[in-house]
Design an enzyme around this catalytic site. Structure first.
Site, short mmCIF file in Angstrom:
data_model
loop_
_atom_site.label_atom_id
_atom_site.label_comp_id
_atom_site.label_asym_id
_atom_site.label_seq_id
_atom_site.Cartn_x
_atom_site.Cartn_y
_atom_site.Cartn_z
N LYS A 101 0.80 -1.23 0.00
CA LYS A 101 0.00 0.00 0.00
C LYS A 101 0.84 1.29 0.00
O LYS A 101 0.39 2.32 -0.46
CB LYS A 101 -0.96 0.01 1.20
CG LYS A 101 -2.04 -1.07 1.10
CD LYS A 101 -2.99 -0.98 2.29
CE LYS A 101 -3.96 -2.14 2.26
NZ LYS A 101 -4.93 -2.08 3.35
N ASP A 160 -10.05 2.26 2.28
CA ASP A 160 -10.12 1.64 3.62
C ASP A 160 -10.70 2.61 4.66
O ASP A 160 -11.53 2.22 5.47
CB ASP A 160 -8.71 1.26 4.10
CG ASP A 160 -8.19 -0.02 3.44
OD1 ASP A 160 -9.01 -0.86 3.03
OD2 ASP A 160 -6.96 -0.16 3.35
N1 NAP Z 1 -11.57 -5.11 8.00
C1 NAP Z 1 -10.77 -4.63 7.08
O1 NAP Z 1 -11.20 -4.32 5.96
C2 NAP Z 1 -9.31 -4.43 7.40
C3 NAP Z 1 -8.53 -3.57 6.60
C4 NAP Z 1 -7.18 -3.39 6.94
C5 NAP Z 1 -6.64 -4.07 8.04
N2 NAP Z 1 -7.43 -4.91 8.78
C6 NAP Z 1 -6.88 -5.61 9.96
O2 NAP Z 1 -6.20 -4.68 10.77
C7 NAP Z 1 -5.11 -5.31 11.44
C8 NAP Z 1 -3.83 -4.50 11.25
O3 NAP Z 1 -3.46 -4.49 9.88
P1 NAP Z 1 -2.20 -3.62 9.37
O4 NAP Z 1 -2.21 -3.68 7.91
O5 NAP Z 1 -2.17 -2.30 10.08
O6 NAP Z 1 -0.98 -4.51 9.95
P2 NAP Z 1 0.49 -3.97 10.34
O7 NAP Z 1 0.87 -2.78 9.55
O8 NAP Z 1 1.34 -5.19 10.32
O9 NAP Z 1 0.33 -3.49 11.88
C9 NAP Z 1 0.13 -4.43 12.91
C10 NAP Z 1 -0.27 -3.72 14.21
O10 NAP Z 1 -0.61 -4.71 15.18
C11 NAP Z 1 0.25 -4.54 16.32
N3 NAP Z 1 0.56 -5.87 16.88
C12 NAP Z 1 0.97 -6.95 16.18
N4 NAP Z 1 1.16 -7.99 17.03
C13 NAP Z 1 0.84 -7.54 18.27
C14 NAP Z 1 0.84 -8.13 19.57
N5 NAP Z 1 1.21 -9.42 19.76
N6 NAP Z 1 0.46 -7.38 20.63
C15 NAP Z 1 0.08 -6.10 20.45
N7 NAP Z 1 0.07 -5.46 19.24
C16 NAP Z 1 0.46 -6.19 18.19
C17 NAP Z 1 1.48 -3.85 15.80
O11 NAP Z 1 2.14 -3.23 16.88
P3 NAP Z 1 3.71 -2.86 16.78
O12 NAP Z 1 3.77 -1.52 16.10
O13 NAP Z 1 4.15 -2.83 18.21
O14 NAP Z 1 4.37 -3.94 15.97
C18 NAP Z 1 0.84 -2.87 14.80
O15 NAP Z 1 0.26 -1.78 15.48
C19 NAP Z 1 -5.03 -6.73 10.87
O16 NAP Z 1 -5.65 -7.59 11.79
C20 NAP Z 1 -5.82 -6.66 9.60
O17 NAP Z 1 -6.41 -7.91 9.29
C21 NAP Z 1 -8.75 -5.09 8.48
#
Ligand code: NAP
Length: 261
Positions: A47, A88
């Protein structure tokens, strides 16, 4: 959901999934342009890289600093121009309104997570003039970096990094904690009690009920998972590509069937 929507509108189009490595992203996008694709969706980790590739950015992508939808449009001169959008963040707002009756203006919001989805959501909440925004993330420096960007671009928003000191209208999970069935809740109830949140939205949609959503319902909060957000980002992309209103109920039904069986 897209193929069901194309069929419902009698369009001879197809939506296909391709796995592309970051190294091959440019070649894949140029290939799509050369083959006159109508458009594309991009997901993690593409992205941000797509910001650099497109010819022009829609305001939605500028607000979020990320592209999840590309429209390949033909100019009057016959060239194919790539326009980058982000559906999004608008989809998050649409799902919050539809499922939780939430209006952002003046509301107090706790946002968990500062990755790609968390950053896009934070910038969108700020652009929608929330009253206060608390950013909590496992790695605090990342939440601080998002807060710094908001301070620069939306100086009027009341911002805090960490757990809120008073009640909030909405708590949103934008972390990936909850994707595994036995994951704990990302919200530490010793730091902030869910009894002080009016509504809870978990961006995760699989599994349909996370530890956070279970705890939110037990605490009496209105609660919804991320399926509505996924649906609305798809519906908005469909409208960008086709220029026609998305058949939302057809898409919702196809999505629920494909994800939950
Ligand atoms: N419904 C939808 O349409 C939609 C759209 C987009 C995303 N999502 C969901 O949103 C979530 C995040 O996506 P993303 O693209 O932002 O992923 P990303 O860029 O990889 O970010 C992951 C986030 O989760 C945190 N995290 C990961 N493991 C953790 C743990 N064990 N304990 C606490 N925090 C933790 C990370 O914290 P750190 O910074 O400390 O690593 C970071 O803030 C995913 O579950 C994804 O499926 C859903």
């Amino acid at each position: 959901m897209h193929n069901a929507a194309f069929a419902a509108l009698g369009l001879n189009w197809r939506y296909l999934a391709f796995e592309v490595t970051p190294r091959d992203l440019r070649a894949a996008l140029e290939g799509a342009r050369a083959m006159r694709f109508a458009g594309l969706n991009l997901t993690v980790p593409h992205k941000l890289a797509a910001l650099e590739w497109v010819d022009t950015l829609d305001g939605s992508a500028k607000t979020c600093g990320a592209v999840n939808t590309i429209h390949l449009e033909t100019t009057r001169g016959g060239k194919i121009r790539a326009v980058g959008f982000n559906t999004d963040a608008d989809a998050l707002m649409a799902a919050l309104r539809e499922e939780l009756g939430f209006e952002p203006r003046g509301a107090k919001v706790l946002l968990l997570g500062a990755g790609g989805a968390g950053q896009a959501a934070a910038l969108k909440f700020a652009a929608e003039n929330v009253g206060a925004l608390c950013l909590a993330n496992r790695t605090q420096a990342r939440a601080k970096a998002v807060a710094d960007e908001i301070k620069q671009r939306f100086p009027a928003v009341h911002l805090m990094v960490g757990w809120p000191e008073s009640a909030v209208d909405l708590a949103v999970n934008a972390t990936s904690l909850g994707l595994k069935a036995d994951d704990p809740s990302p919200l530490d109830e010793r730091q902030f009690s869910l009894r002080r949140a009016g509504a809870v939205f978990d961006m995760i949609y699989r599994p349909p009920q996370t530890a956070l959503l279970r705890a939110a319902r037990a605490a009496g909060c209105r609660a919804a998972n991320g399926l509505g957000m996924l649906l609305h980002q798809g519906a908005k992309a469909f409208e960008i590509w086709t220029g026609r209103p998305a058949p939302l109920e057809v898409m919702r039904h196809a999505l629920e069937k494909s994800i939950y069986g």
